[in-house]
Design a protein around this motif. Structure first.
Motif, PDB file in Angstrom:
ATOM      1  N   ILE A 116      -6.711   1.761   0.108  1.00 44.78           N
ATOM      2  CA  ILE A 116      -5.732   2.848   0.272  1.00 44.78           C
ATOM      3  C   ILE A 116      -6.277   3.906   1.228  1.00 44.78           C
ATOM      4  O   ILE A 116      -5.566   4.390   2.122  1.00 44.78           O
ATOM      5  N   GLU A 117      -7.559   4.258   1.067  1.00 41.13           N
ATOM      6  CA  GLU A 117      -8.162   5.266   1.942  1.00 41.13           C
ATOM      7  C   GLU A 117      -8.224   4.775   3.389  1.00 41.13           C
ATOM      8  O   GLU A 117      -7.939   5.535   4.321  1.00 41.13           O
ATOM      9  N   ALA A 128      -9.519  -1.264  -4.501  1.00 40.65           N
ATOM     10  CA  ALA A 128      -8.163  -0.733  -4.327  1.00 40.65           C
ATOM     11  C   ALA A 128      -8.211   0.649  -3.680  1.00 40.65           C
ATOM     12  O   ALA A 128      -7.459   0.938  -2.733  1.00 40.65           O
ATOM     13  N   ASP A 129      -9.092   1.511  -4.170  1.00 43.26           N
ATOM     14  CA  ASP A 129      -9.227   2.855  -3.583  1.00 43.26           C
ATOM     15  C   ASP A 129      -9.673   2.774  -2.125  1.00 43.26           C
ATOM     16  O   ASP A 129      -9.172   3.525  -1.268  1.00 43.26           O
ATOM     17  N   LEU A 151       0.812  -1.213   0.000  1.00 46.85           N
ATOM     18  CA  LEU A 151       0.000   0.000   0.000  1.00 46.85           C
ATOM     19  C   LEU A 151       0.848   1.267   0.000  1.00 46.85           C
ATOM     20  O   LEU A 151       0.357   2.346  -0.349  1.00 46.85           O
ATOM     21  N   ARG A 191      -2.141   1.579  -6.229  1.00 45.22           N
ATOM     22  CA  ARG A 191      -3.504   1.428  -6.760  1.00 45.22           C
ATOM     23  C   ARG A 191      -3.512   0.491  -7.968  1.00 45.22           C
ATOM     24  O   ARG A 191      -4.371  -0.389  -8.087  1.00 45.22           O
ATOM     25  N   GLU A 192      -2.556   0.667  -8.860  1.00 49.71           N
ATOM     26  CA  GLU A 192      -2.505  -0.165 -10.067  1.00 49.71           C
ATOM     27  C   GLU A 192      -2.279  -1.627  -9.707  1.00 49.71           C
ATOM     28  O   GLU A 192      -2.947  -2.519 -10.238  1.00 49.71           O
ATOM     29  N   ALA A 204      -5.417  -3.072  -7.936  1.00 46.20           N
ATOM     30  CA  ALA A 204      -6.535  -3.229  -8.864  1.00 46.20           C
ATOM     31  C   ALA A 204      -6.352  -4.424  -9.788  1.00 46.20           C
ATOM     32  O   ALA A 204      -7.335  -5.007 -10.271  1.00 46.20           O
ATOM     33  N   SER A 231     -10.496  -1.667  -9.139  1.00 48.68           N
ATOM     34  CA  SER A 231     -10.124  -0.299  -8.779  1.00 48.68           C
ATOM     35  C   SER A 231     -10.922   0.243  -7.594  1.00 48.68           C
ATOM     36  O   SER A 231     -10.385   0.985  -6.760  1.00 48.68           O
TER      37      SER A 231
END
Length: 759
Positions: free
Chosen positions: A636-637, A632-633, A612, A618-619, A622, A629
């Motif tokens: 990360i958040e 993935a977002d 992370l 992200r890539e 995903a 995706s």
């Protein structure tokens, strides 16, 4: 339903003179039944549930059995269905379309079958065979073919005269305009049921809501309304299907059995139901009913019962008909799954990710075998789309026999409500912590409480979730225990409409403490319990200790056996696989499927956290099969929030493993394969089957598509198996699945064309 003589209650005396009260009740019942029948058949807008209509109709029949002099030729018990609508041309059926006699208990069904069998045995010396099939909850239609060409389609109407809906029926792809083969009867009427498949109905309602329109109440109303559109182009856009189940007039057609007739119809290209069997004995019929009662929501379409027919057509003709029903067929109706009740209030609840969801509080009512007083309404847009208002009489059902759902209001009764109905207003602040509500992102339909860390009810929901079957699977930490740990008791339920509302923090301030529960002071934690007298509730409540025993003069307060079990289960949960830890963290969009994919790819929490931090995180995330995706977002958040990381670190500090042992002995036999498991496997739970696929490098998918490599089908596989077969996919039983896990796919045999190309 039965003829008057057959339906008499032995406890009633048919010789008595009807009292004035009975005459008035009889007139009232006739008016009600005619009114409700017209609304159901002619307007596709039922005013009462099927169960309530059946009760009124049964009462009418009993009054007529008690006092036959009350019966007239236009009594609802002497007529069939509705009347032809003036909106469509009236057409007469060549042969009358009868209704079916309904029975509502297995005892009634058994009595009917024994009576019919006795009549057949007396005439022929042998018992009949029973064609047993599902009663489709759709709209009865009569198709007229001349020399194999469809020339007319009509609704049942009153059984003699129906509505001409030929142009609309012509849009239904299941119904052939010309029969297959040759040598057809000069003229034949085909009877069947038009319906909307369950999965198609769900999609249709999603489209209706997305377009800002009210969703349909149920598939039957949707199908009926679709067939009565004045513009056939509208009908063509509706996902209508049909199964045929009989023949009316038949010029030059001779078949010996109902089942044989079905096979003939199938050979002509007409759609017949896959759900019928010819059975020899009453116990076999009862087993058929029990089996489909358990799996009624795994079928192509909605059902409301089972139809049993004498299979032999000559015997059917001998048994004949009453004024409205055949004596050779009966419909057993399952207990109701749609009922009407009053919507007392609409309140909101806050979920573990802060989502605020309206839910209805209703007068308690029994549906699908259990009492229901609450049902979700999803969000404020759904409340508007359904058109429900506080104080309405609403239609309630259980989706899949589990989740109560408010379908919509009974509009004809709205003006009669006292006090008048009122509109639901979505709150602007969280009912638990008072924080202002807002969408998480621009364009979101849902509104959320942004106070995730400190909102008491969000903490309760997260603790209950992490202990659930998808998370750490801690049986002794249910919702009530989670609420007791995090929110404490609310006001006396007797003063709060029976609801327990949050009222301040309990001893647990964060789910970071969940593995340290044994160190918390639980002795003062209390919950509300209803005071019972002789096993019955009194409506009075008292606070009692939850985690500790009640102290007495001889014994001090100590942890209960359930609390001791909770401590033990928490210790065991520390060894949970990584995917369960990820589910337990309540990361938005990250459920068991994505968690398994992440655990397979990274193996440890440390490796995932390291990934992370990468610039291209992200890539990479995903591209993990099963992530994508959006997830993935979300990952990360979530991991960017300090107090979230404190939870992960606290669990690790308490001894939670957070790493999967790498089993080098497990071969990667399923690399690149997508596998769908459907139905029940004797030796694998659904989670175990997914685990077996993922650990061997495969993708465990929940939906069948042309990209599916294999479908593993157990008992009651349902529509996924049907789709797999229609796509020509490879289908395995459990033995084949075990071989696939061990050996991987069999090598494809080279064809002569392949070898020529190689050459």
């Amino acid at each position: 339903m039965t003829s008057q003589q057959e339906n008499q209650d032995p406890n009633l005396s048919p010789d008595s003179v009807p009292t004035q009260a009975e005459r008035e009740r009889y007139a009232e019942l006739v008016d009600l039944v005619q009114k409700y029948r017209a609304a159901y058949y002619n307007e596709d807008a039922p005013l009462v549930s099927d169960a309530e209509f059946d009760l009124l109709y049964s009462e009418l029949e009993k009054l007529e059995a008690l006092h036959p002099e009350l019966v007239t030729n236009d009594s609802p018990t002497q007529t069939v269905g509705g009347e032809a609508s003036v909106a469509f041309a009236a057409v007469e059926h060549l042969a009358r379309m009868y209704s079916l006699e309904d029975v509502f208990s297995l005892a009634e069904l058994e009595a009917w079958l024994r009576r019919a069998a006795g009549s057949v045995e007396k005439q022929h010396g042998t018992a009949p065979q029973w064609l047993t099939e599902l009663k489709i909850d759709g709209l009865a239609v009569n198709l007229l073919y001349r020399d194999g060409v469809l020339v007319r389609a009509a609704t049942r109407g009153d059984g003699t005269t129906g509505e001409d809906i030929t142009h609309n029926v012509a849009t239904i792809k299941d119904i052939p305009q010309r029969l297959h083969g040759s040598n057809f009867p000069a003229e034949v009427e085909i009877r069947g049921e038009v319906f909307i498949a369950s999965k198609d109905f769900a999609v249709l309602n999603e489209q209706m809501v997305a377009a800002g329109k009210a969703p349909f109440a149920n598939p039957r109303n949707s199908a009926a309304g679709s067939l009565r559109q004045k513009d056939p182009a509208v009908t063509a856009r509706r996902p209508l299907s049909m199964f045929v189940h009989g023949i009316g007039a038949r010029q030059g057609l001779h078949t010996e059995t109902q089942s044989g007739t079905y096979e003939l119809l199938k050979s002509w290209g007409l759609p017949i139901s896959p759900y019928y069997k010819v059975l020899d004995t009453l116990p076999e019929v009862m087993d058929f009913i029990a089996s489909y009662g358990e799996h009624r929501h795994d079928l192509i379409h909605e059902i409301d019962g089972i139809v049993v027919k004498v299979d032999d057509l000559a015997t059917q003709r001998e048994l004949g008909h009453t004024s409205r029903v055949p004596r050779w067929s009966v419909a057993y109706k399952y207990p109701p799954e749609e009922v009407n009740t009053k919507l007392l209030d609409i309140q909101v609840q806050v979920g573990r990710t802060g989502r605020v969801t309206p839910f209805g509080i209703m007068e308690p009512v029994k549906v699908a075998g259990s009492e229901v007083s609450r049902a979700t309404l999803h969000n404020q847009d759904v409340v508007k789309a359904k058109g429900v208002m506080i104080g309405d009489i609403v239609v309630l059902r259980k989706a899949g026999d589990v989740i109560p759902e408010i379908v919509g209001p009974v509009m004809a009764l709205r003006e009669l409500q006292d006090p008048p109905v009122r509109e639901f207003i979505m709150p602007t602040h969280c009912p638990s912590c008072g924080t202002e509500l807002a969408p998480a992102k621009e364009g979101d339909i849902d509104i959320r409480c942004p106070n995730a860390k400190s909102c008491p009810i969000q903490l309760t929901e997260r603790v209950a979730h992490l202990a659930g079957r998808g998370g750490f699977d801690i049986e002794a930490l249910g919702y009530e225990a989670a609420a007791a740990l995090t929110t404490g008791p609310g006001p006396d339920p007797a003063d709060n409409g029976g609801l327990i509302a949050p009222a301040g923090p309990g001893p647990m301030k964060s789910e970071a403490q969940v593995f340290d529960i044994a160190q918390l002071d639980l002795s003062g934690v209390v919950v509300w319990r209803e005071v019972r007298s002789k096993g019955e509730g009194t409506g009075r409540f008292q606070q009692v200790p939850y985690f500790y025993t009640k102290p007495t003069a001889k014994k001090p307060s100590v942890p209960t056996k359930t609390t001791q079990k909770l401590f033990e289960e928490l210790e065991k949960a520390k060894a949970a696989p990584l995917w369960r830890v990820l589910v337990a963290l309540s990361i938005r969009h990250v459920g068991p499927t994505a968690s398994r994919a992440l655990a397979t790819r990274y193996g440890t929490m440390a490796a995932l956290r390291q990934a992370l931090l990468a610039p291209d995180a992200r890539e990479h995330l995903a591209n993990v099969d099963g992530v994508g995706s959006i997830i993935a977002d979300a990952l990360i958040e979530w991991f960017a929030v300090d107090w979230h990381l404190e939870i992960v670190d606290a669990w690790a500090g308490a001894g939670v493993l957070m790493a999967d042992a790498v089993d080098e002995s497990t071969p990667r036999t399923l690399e690149g394969l997508t596998i769908v498991v459907t139905g029940t496997l004797p030796n694998f739970s659904r989670d175990e089957a997914k685990e077996a696929i993922i650990t061997r490098g495969g993708k465990a998918s929940g939906s069948v598509s042309k990209n599916t490599s294999y479908v593993v089908a157990g008992e009651n596989a349902g529509t996924k198996l049907d789709k797999a077969e229609s796509l020509g996919l490879k289908v395995l039983d459990e033995d084949g699945f075990v071989r696939l896990l061990a050996e991987g796919p069999e090598p494809e045999l080279e064809t002569e064309t392949d070898m020529e190309e190689d050459a």
